[in-house]
Motif scaffolding. Structure first.
Motif, PDB file in Angstrom:
ATOM      1  N   PRO A 142      -9.253   9.286   5.860  1.00  0.00           N
ATOM      2  CA  PRO A 142      -8.679   9.249   4.513  1.00  0.00           C
ATOM      3  C   PRO A 142      -7.337   8.528   4.494  1.00  0.00           C
ATOM      4  N   ALA A 143      -7.018   7.939   3.349  1.00  0.00           N
ATOM      5  CA  ALA A 143      -5.744   7.224   3.213  1.00  0.00           C
ATOM      6  C   ALA A 143      -4.741   7.982   2.372  1.00  0.00           C
ATOM      7  N   GLY A 144      -5.206   8.967   1.596  1.00  0.00           N
ATOM      8  CA  GLY A 144      -4.344   9.615   0.619  1.00  0.00           C
ATOM      9  C   GLY A 144      -3.554  10.789   1.168  1.00  0.00           C
ATOM     10  N   SER A 145      -3.158  11.662   0.265  1.00  0.00           N
ATOM     11  CA  SER A 145      -2.324  12.803   0.632  1.00  0.00           C
ATOM     12  C   SER A 145      -3.147  13.842   1.393  1.00  0.00           C
ATOM     13  N   PHE A 146      -2.437  14.781   2.029  1.00  0.00           N
ATOM     14  CA  PHE A 146      -3.128  15.838   2.761  1.00  0.00           C
ATOM     15  C   PHE A 146      -2.367  17.142   2.610  1.00  0.00           C
ATOM     16  N   ARG A 147      -3.071  18.221   2.875  1.00  0.00           N
ATOM     17  CA  ARG A 147      -2.526  19.547   2.602  1.00  0.00           C
ATOM     18  C   ARG A 147      -1.753  20.103   3.800  1.00  0.00           C
ATOM     19  N   GLU A 148      -0.951  21.102   3.475  1.00  0.00           N
ATOM     20  CA  GLU A 148      -0.114  21.745   4.488  1.00  0.00           C
ATOM     21  C   GLU A 148      -0.952  22.395   5.570  1.00  0.00           C
ATOM     22  N   GLU A 149      -2.099  22.977   5.183  1.00  0.00           N
ATOM     23  CA  GLU A 149      -2.916  23.702   6.159  1.00  0.00           C
ATOM     24  C   GLU A 149      -3.815  22.789   6.982  1.00  0.00           C
ATOM     25  N   SER A 150      -3.846  21.497   6.680  1.00  0.00           N
ATOM     26  CA  SER A 150      -4.653  20.568   7.461  1.00  0.00           C
ATOM     27  C   SER A 150      -4.058  20.400   8.852  1.00  0.00           C
ATOM     28  N   GLY A 168      -5.568   5.403  -3.606  1.00  0.00           N
ATOM     29  CA  GLY A 168      -5.299   6.825  -3.454  1.00  0.00           C
ATOM     30  C   GLY A 168      -3.859   7.230  -3.610  1.00  0.00           C
ATOM     31  N   ASN A 169      -2.978   6.284  -3.963  1.00  0.00           N
ATOM     32  CA  ASN A 169      -1.567   6.622  -4.140  1.00  0.00           C
ATOM     33  C   ASN A 169      -1.275   6.984  -5.598  1.00  0.00           C
ATOM     34  N   SER A 170      -2.095   7.877  -6.142  1.00  0.00           N
ATOM     35  CA  SER A 170      -1.929   8.299  -7.533  1.00  0.00           C
ATOM     36  C   SER A 170      -0.743   9.227  -7.699  1.00  0.00           C
ATOM     37  N   GLY A 171      -0.254   9.801  -6.589  1.00  0.00           N
ATOM     38  CA  GLY A 171       0.806  10.783  -6.686  1.00  0.00           C
ATOM     39  C   GLY A 171       0.269  12.105  -7.202  1.00  0.00           C
ATOM     40  N   PRO A 172       1.121  13.129  -7.238  1.00  0.00           N
ATOM     41  CA  PRO A 172       0.655  14.453  -7.677  1.00  0.00           C
ATOM     42  C   PRO A 172       0.400  14.496  -9.173  1.00  0.00           C
ATOM     43  N   LEU A 173      -0.558  15.319  -9.557  1.00  0.00           N
ATOM     44  CA  LEU A 173      -0.719  15.631 -10.974  1.00  0.00           C
ATOM     45  C   LEU A 173       0.437  16.527 -11.409  1.00  0.00           C
ATOM     46  N   PRO A 174       0.814  16.503 -12.688  1.00  0.00           N
ATOM     47  CA  PRO A 174       1.836  17.454 -13.157  1.00  0.00           C
ATOM     48  C   PRO A 174       1.434  18.874 -12.758  1.00  0.00           C
ATOM     49  N   PRO A 175       2.397  19.714 -12.364  1.00  0.00           N
ATOM     50  CA  PRO A 175       2.052  21.043 -11.805  1.00  0.00           C
ATOM     51  C   PRO A 175       1.119  21.860 -12.678  1.00  0.00           C
ATOM     52  N   GLN A 176       1.360  21.866 -13.997  1.00  0.00           N
ATOM     53  CA  GLN A 176       0.516  22.693 -14.867  1.00  0.00           C
ATOM     54  C   GLN A 176      -0.908  22.160 -14.926  1.00  0.00           C
ATOM     55  N   VAL A 211      -2.874  13.135 -19.808  1.00  0.00           N
ATOM     56  CA  VAL A 211      -3.284  11.966 -19.032  1.00  0.00           C
ATOM     57  C   VAL A 211      -2.083  11.374 -18.305  1.00  0.00           C
ATOM     58  N   LYS A 212      -2.190  11.268 -16.980  1.00  0.00           N
ATOM     59  CA  LYS A 212      -1.141  10.614 -16.182  1.00  0.00           C
ATOM     60  C   LYS A 212      -1.406   9.113 -16.228  1.00  0.00           C
ATOM     61  N   THR A 213      -0.587   8.394 -16.951  1.00  0.00           N
ATOM     62  CA  THR A 213      -0.790   6.970 -17.194  1.00  0.00           C
ATOM     63  C   THR A 213       0.089   6.142 -16.256  1.00  0.00           C
ATOM     64  N   SER A 214      -0.397   4.961 -15.881  1.00  0.00           N
ATOM     65  CA  SER A 214       0.406   4.084 -15.022  1.00  0.00           C
ATOM     66  C   SER A 214      -0.064   2.640 -15.151  1.00  0.00           C
ATOM     67  N   HIS A 268       0.801  -1.230   0.000  1.00  0.00           N
ATOM     68  CA  HIS A 268       0.000   0.000   0.000  1.00  0.00           C
ATOM     69  C   HIS A 268       0.833   1.279   0.000  1.00  0.00           C
ATOM     70  N   SER A 269       2.153   1.174  -0.038  1.00  0.00           N
ATOM     71  CA  SER A 269       2.985   2.353   0.188  1.00  0.00           C
ATOM     72  C   SER A 269       3.583   2.966  -1.067  1.00  0.00           C
ATOM     73  N   VAL A 270       3.693   2.192  -2.138  1.00  0.00           N
ATOM     74  CA  VAL A 270       4.291   2.749  -3.354  1.00  0.00           C
ATOM     75  C   VAL A 270       3.334   3.761  -3.973  1.00  0.00           C
ATOM     76  N   GLN A 271       3.871   4.899  -4.353  1.00  0.00           N
ATOM     77  CA  GLN A 271       3.075   6.000  -4.890  1.00  0.00           C
ATOM     78  C   GLN A 271       3.567   6.337  -6.287  1.00  0.00           C
ATOM     79  N   VAL A 272       2.657   6.801  -7.131  1.00  0.00           N
ATOM     80  CA  VAL A 272       3.017   7.126  -8.520  1.00  0.00           C
ATOM     81  C   VAL A 272       3.515   8.569  -8.586  1.00  0.00           C
ATOM     82  N   ASP A 273       4.755   8.773  -8.175  1.00  0.00           N
ATOM     83  CA  ASP A 273       5.377  10.094  -8.329  1.00  0.00           C
ATOM     84  C   ASP A 273       5.919  10.253  -9.745  1.00  0.00           C
ATOM     85  N   TYR A 274       6.533   9.199 -10.241  1.00  0.00           N
ATOM     86  CA  TYR A 274       7.089   9.210 -11.592  1.00  0.00           C
ATOM     87  C   TYR A 274       6.240   8.306 -12.481  1.00  0.00           C
TER      88      TYR A 274
END
Length: 924
Positions: free
Chosen positions: A710-718, A536-544, A495-498, A125-131
């Motif tokens: 929640p299991a996924g990522s969370f924001r700085e202000e949380s 929920g370990n989709s990783g971040p979307l590309p910044p743009q 499209v972020k493909t994996s 459950h720990s591997v995340q799609v960063d790349y």
């Protein structure tokens, strides 16, 4: 019934060895041929484990006399083994280490606290799609995985070495349910000279996937699994068994995924929550074990406890292909036939009711946008999207030809878009984003332009054991990718493909078939061997892309071959999520949008401007079967699973202290000693009523454990983000809630922190509540801590199906730590109710026909709940008094969902583990 008779011990000779077993044939005066196979397995379990105390004559009578309308009695179950994944396994190991620590503080020997039955924990459950989209994606994601999870993995390696009966499958080997199906499950267990059915419970709700190979198993909360680890039976109400009668065959152009999504809708409509489902009928002969496992995997989405497929010839065929030994296969066959557990197809079983399903009626299907049971035929998704956009997002849909830029291109423009007089969105960024309208955003990025619109697909993930365990859909997806590449098509750039296979066997057969290169050509590179986007370990979307979605307020979509698509689960910025087969994931990634009818409209155009349709790239069934027969080899399973426990060089180099007590690191933000057992008294405090309680959350229907924890990522202000920042952790190192489950400080701050949760006592979406003494709106965590300082007990009010979804123990642990004493709901999902009891939180249900709205409750009241302190019995009616600020008093009754005497003991002890630890302390 005497103990010796109850056990009905017989011997059987297999492979030249003599084994004992509990015979179902030898029950005096009882014929069990009418019993469902799953009930027979439960009966064998109580016969073999009969002790006259926790498992009694009454339990045997309940099961031997099972009828289609079973009596409302609890039965015990002692599984042969336990399966865990690391998100739920880490807190379980933390609890085990914490139990040992408290046991030692009482002057006892900590080595005595060990699992009583085998436990297999698979780190998946720990591997995340960063790349993604590159040939280095896998290695980079693994590198980041170890950087982020080093402390967690040290704990798990300590458990692998320091606990008896505990094995750990290191990262990068596969998904727990696929590993279970392909390797761990044995069909029949051999232990201490006995043969008995392989059974299990797992700390993941999709554990029933193993039902497809004839093994009874289901998901439980981590709390309940930990008690079973320590030798406690699991009690549950004797279930109804719904017969699912299959007829026909899956038609050409359809897949096992279309089948399971259709069955999900049918069984949800039938209503099978808390029931067993057992599959029979002529259509069953046409399904492989991997097809069966695809159905069984989604049992939680149906709502049932198990979806059982009895052992038959298909089972033995699969065991052979997956390299089970000939000796084991013979044991499975001979024991099952001798002990009435072998399916012939001629059984005369009396089910509670029968649901008939004709496989030949299937059509290409997706489900979404936020519930697995919301089936949509592929041919209808285009116009269904426009309906959803208007209904759920108050936005008028514009078809691509109605949008200004598309209309211009359709009029014969050169294909180069010019933007005049449009103002870039404020905010410095390495790209330029220009608002087109409410529906579209034009992105200029590194000399490239694209238009992102409502309905654009930003994530396309071939993920989840539901489908990656099935060679038919994986090879089918590879063949479709090949055909698309040969037609000159490519996936859309936004499209972020994996591709995240559930075991390394998948990679072996894809390579042998030469299909991996076509996946790579479409940027479906392998990103890891784990659950990824499905949990929920989709990783971040590309910044743009992320900025365009955020500032353009776009309703974008994901397509995934997973089993869950709850709000904010796949990615917090993606509002629509559609489940589908791996083949359709590839197809939609080529199209780049969901507002399309793939059955009639082109996927895209080839380099010469010719339209390419789905039918042009869809592979035939004969080619899929032929490729499977050529490329799926028994040796692949042997090669992969012979080294399954060894792990990579990174795993092997992890250094751990092997003392009987885990060495807690006070500086760790991942692993902390659990607070539940510290300074535990040998005897529990008396039970009390709940007085002057306030409502922390007032929620609606279908609140899932993803909403609660929640299991996924969370924001700085949380609240969790602020805690980590205060402890020197930068945003880039936050990881996910799931990865932080070994630290209660993070998890209690993350409880009810889902960005899509809707608390009716506040006027904003997300994890907020109201502190009524000052009328302040704060995060749920801040509000709960303010009430805790006041010594004010808290309750939650909810609607139907509260706690549905994953078997997430932190959904109950976090609730407890926030100071919640009771949850009043219209109904509970099975596992979460059990978890609440296991943490000493009272699950209460409104009486039939009543709910918070019919009673005129708005959540501002002060609540008194009486009847808990005295004469507490299962299903007792309690009185609730709600006093409104205007002086109005509403009195009503609720049923306490403590369903057995043992659950009352768990509640009395503030939790099941506290009960077990007190038992250890008293009897050591």
């Amino acid at each position: 019934m005497a103990y010796s008779t109850a056990r009905a011990v017989e011997t059987i000779e297999v492979n030249g060895h003599s084994y004992r077993y509990s015979s179902l044939k030898n029950l005096p005066g009882e014929a069990i041929e009418h019993l469902p196979f799953s009930i027979r397995i439960l009966l064998e379990n109580v016969l073999r484990n009969y002790d006259g105390f926790s498992i009694t004559d009454d339990h045997i009578q309940t099961l031997t006399h099972w009828s289609p309308n079973p009596v409302d009695k609890d039965i015990p179950f002692k599984p042969a083994r336990i399966l865990m994944q690391d998100f739920t396994g880490v807190p379980a190991v933390v609890d085990m280490a914490s139990l040992r620590a408290e046991y030692v503080r009482h002057g006892k020997n900590g080595q005595k606290i060990n699992p009583a039955i085998p436990v297999d924990l698979v780190i998946d459950h720990s591997v995340q799609v960063d790349y993604f989209g590159t040939n280095y994606s896998y290695s980079k994601n693994v590198e980041l995985e170890y950087e982020r999870n080093k402390e967690r993995y040290e704990l798990l390696k300590w458990a692998q070495k320091g606990l008896k009966n505990f094995t750990v499958v290191p990262p990068g080997m596969g998904i727990c349910h696929q590993v279970n199906l392909e390797y761990l499950a044995q069909g029949i267990t051999i232990r201490d000279g006995w043969l008995f059915p392989d059974t299990l419970v797992g700390t993941d709700s999709h554990t029933p996937m193993v039902n497809g190979i004839g093994v009874v198993g289901w998901g439980v909360g981590g709390i309940e699994a930990e008690a079973a680890m320590l030798g406690q039976p699991i009690f549950f109400t004797c279930p109804e068994v719904i017969g699912l009668k299959l007829a026909g065959t899956i038609p050409a152009g359809c897949t096992a995924t279309d089948m399971v999504l259709s069955i999900t809708k049918v069984l949800r409509e039938k209503g099978v929550v808390g029931k067993f489902v057992e599959v029979f009928g002529d259509g069953l002969d046409n399904l492989t074990v991997t097809d069966r496992a695809t159905i069984a995997n989604m049992s939680p989405e149906f709502g049932c406890t198990v979806t059982y497929f009895p052992i038959d010839n298909r089972t033995l065929e699969y065991m052979h292909v997956t390299n089970r030994s000939p000796e084991q296969i013979k044991i499975v066959e001979e024991y099952s036939k001798e002990n009435l557990l072998w399916r012939t197809g001629n059984e005369k079983i009396a089910y509670s009711s029968v649901v008939e399903f004709d496989l030949s009626t299937l059509e290409p299907t997706v489900s979404g946008p936020k519930r697995p049971q919301d089936k949509i035929p592929v041919k209808e998704l285009g116009y269904k999207f426009s309906e959803l956009l208007e209904k759920e997002h108050n936005r008028k849909y514009q078809s691509p030809l109605q949008r200004s830029e598309s209309a211009w291109l359709a009029d014969g423009g050169s294909g180069t878009e010019f933007t005049f007089g449009k103002t870039p969105v404020e905010g410095a960024a390495p790209h330029e984003i220009i608002a087109e309208s409410l529906q579209s955003v034009r992105i200029k990025h590194k000399n490239k332009e694209l238009i992102l619109s409502d309905g654009s697909i930003v994530i396309a993930a071939i993920t989840s054991c539901t489908n990656t365990s099935n060679p038919a859909v994986m090879i089918g997806a590879g063949l479709l990718a090949r055909n698309a590449v040969e037609k000159g098509l490519r996936t859309k750039s936004w499209v972020k493909t994996s591709l995240a296979p559930g075991s390394k066997v998948v990679t072996q057969y894809l390579k042998r078939a030469g299909l991996n290169e076509y996946f790579d050509a479409l940027r479906f590179h392998t990103v890891g061997y784990g659950c990824t986007s499905c949990i929920g370990n989709s990783g971040p979307l590309p910044p743009q892309i992320a900025e365009a979605v955020e500032k353009g307020d776009l309703v974008v979509a994901s397509v995934l071959s997973g089993n869950r698509n709850f709000e904010a689960r796949v990615h917090p910025q993606v509002k629509m999520n559609f489940l589908m087969s791996p083949m359709l994931v590839v197809a939609y990634a080529l199209a780049g949008r969901v507002d399309i009818n793939l059955m009639e409209e082109p996927l895209d155009y080839d380099p010469n401007g010719n339209p390419v349709y789905l039918a042009d790239v869809w592979p035939g069934r004969e080619e899929i079967v032929e490729t499977i027969n050529k490329c799926v080899k028994q040796n692949d399973f042997q090669e992969v699973y012979d080294v399954i426990f060894e792990g990579s060089k990174d795993w092997q180099e992890l250094k751990v202290n092997l003392d009987e007590n885990f060495e807690w690191n006070r500086q760790s933000t991942y692993i902390k000693e659990a607070p539940f057992f510290k300074d535990l008294t040998v005897d529990p405090d008396p039970m009390i009523n709940i007085r002057n309680a306030r409502v922390l959350l007032y929620l609606g229907d279908s609140v899932t454990t993803d909403h609660i924890s929640p299991a996924g990522s969370f924001r700085e202000e949380s609240a969790a983000g602020q805690y980590l920042k205060a402890h020197g952790v930068g945003k880039a190192d936050f990881n996910s809630y799931g990865a932080r489950r070994g630290n209660h400080e993070v998890m209690m701050r993350g409880t009810f922190a889902n960005v899509r949760i809707r608390n009716r006592i506040v006027d904003r979406e997300g994890g907020f509540s109201r502190y009524f003494p000052t009328d302040e709106v704060k995060t749920v965590y801040e509000t709960a801590m303010a009430y805790k300082r006041d010594k004010t007990p808290l309750i939650i009010i909810a609607g139907k199906e509260y706690g549905s979804g994953s078997s997430r123990d932190w959904a109950a642990k976090g609730t407890f730590l926030l100071g919640v004493k009771a949850v009043i709901a219209e109904s509970f999902e099975r596992i979460h109710r059990s978890n609440l009891v296991g943490m000493g939180v009272a699950p209460l249900v409104f009486l039939a026909g009543e709910n918070a709205e019919t009673l005129g409750l708005d959540g501002t009241e002060t609540y008194n709940i009486t009847g808990l302190a005295d004469n507490l019995i299962p299903h007792k009616l309690l009185e609730v008094e709600a006093v409104h600020p205007d002086g109005k008093v509403t009195v009503f009754e609720v049923e306490v969902r403590l369903d057995s005497a043992i659950e009352i003991e768990y509640y009395r002890n503030n939790g099941i583990l506290q009960y077990v630890l007190r038992d250890y302390l008293k009897n050591s």
